[in-house]
Design a protein around this motif. Structure first.
Motif, short mmCIF file in Angstrom:
data_model
loop_
_atom_site.label_atom_id
_atom_site.label_comp_id
_atom_site.label_asym_id
_atom_site.label_seq_id
_atom_site.Cartn_x
_atom_site.Cartn_y
_atom_site.Cartn_z
N GLY A 1 0.79 -1.22 0.00
CA GLY A 1 0.00 0.00 0.00
C GLY A 1 0.82 1.27 0.00
O GLY A 1 0.25 2.37 -0.05
N ARG A 2 2.15 1.14 0.02
CA ARG A 2 2.98 2.33 0.14
C ARG A 2 3.98 2.45 -1.01
O ARG A 2 3.81 3.22 -1.92
N PHE A 3 5.03 1.65 -1.01
CA PHE A 3 6.04 1.73 -2.09
C PHE A 3 6.93 0.50 -2.02
O PHE A 3 6.89 -0.29 -1.06
N GLY A 4 7.75 0.35 -3.04
CA GLY A 4 8.73 -0.73 -3.09
C GLY A 4 10.04 -0.22 -3.64
O GLY A 4 10.12 0.83 -4.27
N VAL A 5 11.09 -1.00 -3.35
CA VAL A 5 12.43 -0.68 -3.85
C VAL A 5 13.09 -1.99 -4.31
O VAL A 5 13.07 -2.98 -3.57
N ARG A 6 13.66 -1.99 -5.52
CA ARG A 6 14.46 -3.12 -5.98
C ARG A 6 15.65 -2.58 -6.76
O ARG A 6 15.50 -1.61 -7.54
N ILE A 7 16.81 -3.19 -6.56
CA ILE A 7 18.02 -2.84 -7.30
C ILE A 7 18.60 -4.14 -7.83
O ILE A 7 18.82 -5.08 -7.05
N GLU A 8 18.83 -4.19 -9.14
CA GLU A 8 19.23 -5.45 -9.77
C GLU A 8 20.34 -5.25 -10.79
O GLU A 8 20.27 -4.38 -11.64
N ASP A 9 21.36 -6.09 -10.66
CA ASP A 9 22.41 -6.19 -11.66
C ASP A 9 22.53 -7.64 -12.10
O ASP A 9 22.29 -8.56 -11.31
N ILE A 10 22.95 -7.85 -13.35
CA ILE A 10 23.41 -9.16 -13.79
C ILE A 10 24.88 -9.27 -13.42
O ILE A 10 25.67 -8.35 -13.65
N VAL A 11 25.24 -10.42 -12.86
CA VAL A 11 26.59 -10.66 -12.36
C VAL A 11 27.12 -11.94 -12.99
O VAL A 11 26.36 -12.91 -13.17
N THR A 12 28.38 -11.95 -13.35
CA THR A 12 29.02 -13.18 -13.79
C THR A 12 30.11 -13.57 -12.81
O THR A 12 30.78 -12.71 -12.24
N VAL A 13 30.27 -14.86 -12.60
CA VAL A 13 31.29 -15.38 -11.70
C VAL A 13 32.62 -15.38 -12.44
O VAL A 13 32.73 -15.89 -13.56
N THR A 14 33.66 -14.82 -11.81
CA THR A 14 35.00 -14.81 -12.36
C THR A 14 35.86 -15.83 -11.62
O THR A 14 35.36 -16.55 -10.74
N GLU A 15 37.13 -15.88 -11.94
CA GLU A 15 38.02 -16.84 -11.28
C GLU A 15 38.21 -16.54 -9.80
O GLU A 15 38.52 -17.43 -9.01
N ASP A 16 38.03 -15.27 -9.43
CA ASP A 16 38.29 -14.92 -8.03
C ASP A 16 37.18 -14.08 -7.40
O ASP A 16 37.36 -13.50 -6.33
#
Length: 376
Positions: A345-360
């Motif tokens: 009934g008020r508001f929402g917040v979402r923050i999204e990135d695509i991430v890839t796994v590296t060697e470290d």
């Protein structure tokens, strides 16, 4: 009816290697082979994408130690022959009036257990079962959930390009007017921007303003965006056959102290989830890291979805960043990290990135600001 091929720099040898890898994975899983219907798995394995799945059977048959065979209707065979992966397989066409299931059954172990595409039509599976009553089947998501999860260098480049295109769309949309416009108008702007920056397919453009932001999968409507609204933007699709998906939360005019606090909390949780990414860590640990930040601040009950999902030739696929998923992260895996807080009934917040796994560790494929953006 015509077919199409995946727009990507993949050769017949690339597709041959994928099909061989899939057949080995099937054997390792105790399967007699894989049956792949039109859809993302067929695109990934062969580069062939019929424009529409029909009642006519199209099926890729992969079995350890055997050459791959694509069973295809004769009228669609010319298009299948144009696929980049066609030189790596045998086409077996069938004409109307013939029994395609008998032709397919001849390629299968009559007592084997097979993995089959999740999106295979029930009528095709049931017909195969009638032709070979001794066979059994498991969905590919159940039997080989990680089949497409680890991306090679070319796939990572395509995913990075899709992410950069989505970022470019956000940089443009943040400068348009929001106040007084319908959610659907802004969503249309977002879709046009994704296409301008190279997307051939737009899968979703969520514009969730004010109280609508408390619904993570809000369907855009005719609500007029108002001054003081928090707005969750979540958008993505396919560019050159590979997916984008990013979320940012903007605000019309100056936010309240609580809105800033919740936004900062979600940003901190998203950073914690990203920081947890490294080879060997279980998928659930990414979820736990992000969720702990929100729970410790007293908002745990308002984080109502998993932290992330895989992405590749579809915008949602394994692996999933969720409690109970013990699959270790492997370099080349790509997935979203997208915690959120949703206050009904008020508001929402979402923050999204695509991430890839590296060697470290991990690398973000989305790089727009995660600070709150003020829009007009």
């Amino acid at each position: 009816m015509t077919g199409s091929t995946l727009v990507a720099p993949f050769t017949a040898d690339d597709y041959r290697a994928r099909m061989e890898r899939a057949a080995r994975a099937a054997a390792d899983a105790g399967l007699a082979g894989l049956l792949v219907a039109p859809g993302p798995d067929l695109v990934w394995l062969t580069g062939y994408a019929p424009t529409a799945a029909t009642e006519r059977l199209t099926l890729l048959v992969l079995a350890p130690g055997r050459d791959p065979v694509l069973v295809v209707p004769t009228l669609e065979a010319p298009d299948a022959e144009k696929a980049a992966g066609a030189p790596a397989l045998t086409l077996r066409d069938w004409t109307d009036g013939k029994d395609p299931y008998a032709a397919t059954a001849a390629l299968l172990d009559g007592s084997g257990r097979f993995g089959i595409s999740d999106n295979a039509w029930a009528m095709h599976l049931l017909a195969l079962q009638r032709a070979l009553p001794g066979t059994s089947y498991a969905s590919l998501t159940e039997a080989l959930p990680m089949l497409r999860a680890v991306k090679d260098g070319a796939e990572l480049e395509l995913l990075a390009a899709a992410g950069a295109a989505a970022d470019a769309a956000f940089e443009e949309i943040r400068n348009v007017s929001f106040g007084g416009r319908r959610e659907s108008d802004v969503a249309a702007d977002l879709a046009a921007l994704l296409r301008r920056f190279g997307h051939a397919q737009v899968d979703f453009t969520i514009v969730a303003s004010g109280p609508n932001g408390a619904n993570p999968h809000h369907e855009v409507g005719d609500r007029l965006i108002q001054d003081g609204d928090m707005i969750v933007l979540d958008f993505g699709g396919l560019r050159d056959g590979y997916g984008s998906d990013t979320s940012r939360t903007v605000h019309v005019g100056e936010p309240t102290d609580e809105e800033r606090r919740v936004h900062d909390l979600v940003r901190e949780a998203q950073e914690a989830g990203f920081a947890a990414v490294r080879p060997g860590v279980a998928c659930q640990e990414v979820d736990r890291a992000a969720r702990a930040v929100i729970a410790d601040a007293g908002y745990g009950e308002y984080f109502i979805h998993r932290t992330g999902h895989g992405i590749g030739v579809t915008t949602h696929e394994p692996p999933y960043m969720i409690e109970g998923e013990e699959q270790p992260l492997v370099p080349g895996m790509c997935f979203s990290v997208e915690p959120g807080v949703y206050l009904p009934g008020r508001f929402g917040v979402r923050i999204e990135d695509i991430v890839t796994v590296t060697e470290d560790g991990g690398r973000r494929l989305n790089n727009t600001t995660r600070e709150m953006v003020i829009v007009e």
